[in-house]
Design a protein around this motif. Structure first.
Motif, PDB file in Angstrom:
ATOM      1  N   UNK A 119       0.830  -1.204   0.000  1.00 18.72           N
ATOM      2  CA  UNK A 119       0.000   0.000   0.000  1.00 18.72           C
ATOM      3  C   UNK A 119       0.866   1.256   0.000  1.00 18.72           C
ATOM      4  N   UNK A 120       1.960   1.208   0.753  1.00 14.21           N
ATOM      5  CA  UNK A 120       2.872   2.348   0.816  1.00 14.21           C
ATOM      6  C   UNK A 120       3.624   2.511  -0.504  1.00 14.21           C
ATOM      7  N   UNK A 121       4.175   1.424  -1.011  1.00 15.80           N
ATOM      8  CA  UNK A 121       4.964   1.497  -2.251  1.00 15.80           C
ATOM      9  C   UNK A 121       4.122   1.876  -3.455  1.00 15.80           C
ATOM     10  N   UNK A 122       2.842   1.519  -3.445  1.00 11.93           N
ATOM     11  CA  UNK A 122       1.958   1.855  -4.575  1.00 11.93           C
ATOM     12  C   UNK A 122       1.442   3.295  -4.470  1.00 11.93           C
ATOM     13  N   UNK A 123       1.632   3.927  -3.304  1.00 16.67           N
ATOM     14  CA  UNK A 123       1.144   5.279  -3.107  1.00 16.67           C
ATOM     15  C   UNK A 123      -0.266   5.345  -2.549  1.00 16.67           C
ATOM     16  N   UNK A 124      -0.866   4.194  -2.322  1.00 20.99           N
ATOM     17  CA  UNK A 124      -2.222   4.155  -1.781  1.00 20.99           C
ATOM     18  C   UNK A 124      -2.271   4.734  -0.367  1.00 20.99           C
TER      19      UNK A 124
END
Length: 75
Positions: A25-30
């Motif tokens: 979620x963090x790496x995808x920007x979510x």
């Protein structure tokens, strides 16, 4: 006093998901997060986590409204 920033593992506990789900979620920007320190460890601001949760409530409510539960006749 609550900590301003949370470890990814703390976020996972709060959301009752795995650490790897939070990392994605963090790496995808979510889920907004920052990298701190020389080793670039991820931290999520508690306020951003609360905003994320509220956004998910809103998205879920929209989805439920667009996808009403159709009850089946029980024969």
């Amino acid at each position: 006093m609550e900590a301003r920033f949370l470890l990814l593992s703390d976020v996972a506990t709060e959301l009752n998901v795995t650490d790897s789900q939070v990392y994605h979620m963090v790496r995808s920007g979510e889920l907004p997060a920052i990298k701190v320190g020389g080793r670039g460890q991820w931290r999520v601001e508690r306020a951003k986590l609360e905003e994320y949760i509220q956004r998910k409530y809103s998205e879920t409510a929209d989805w439920v409204q667009q996808n009403p539960l159709i009850e089946r006749d029980s024969d």
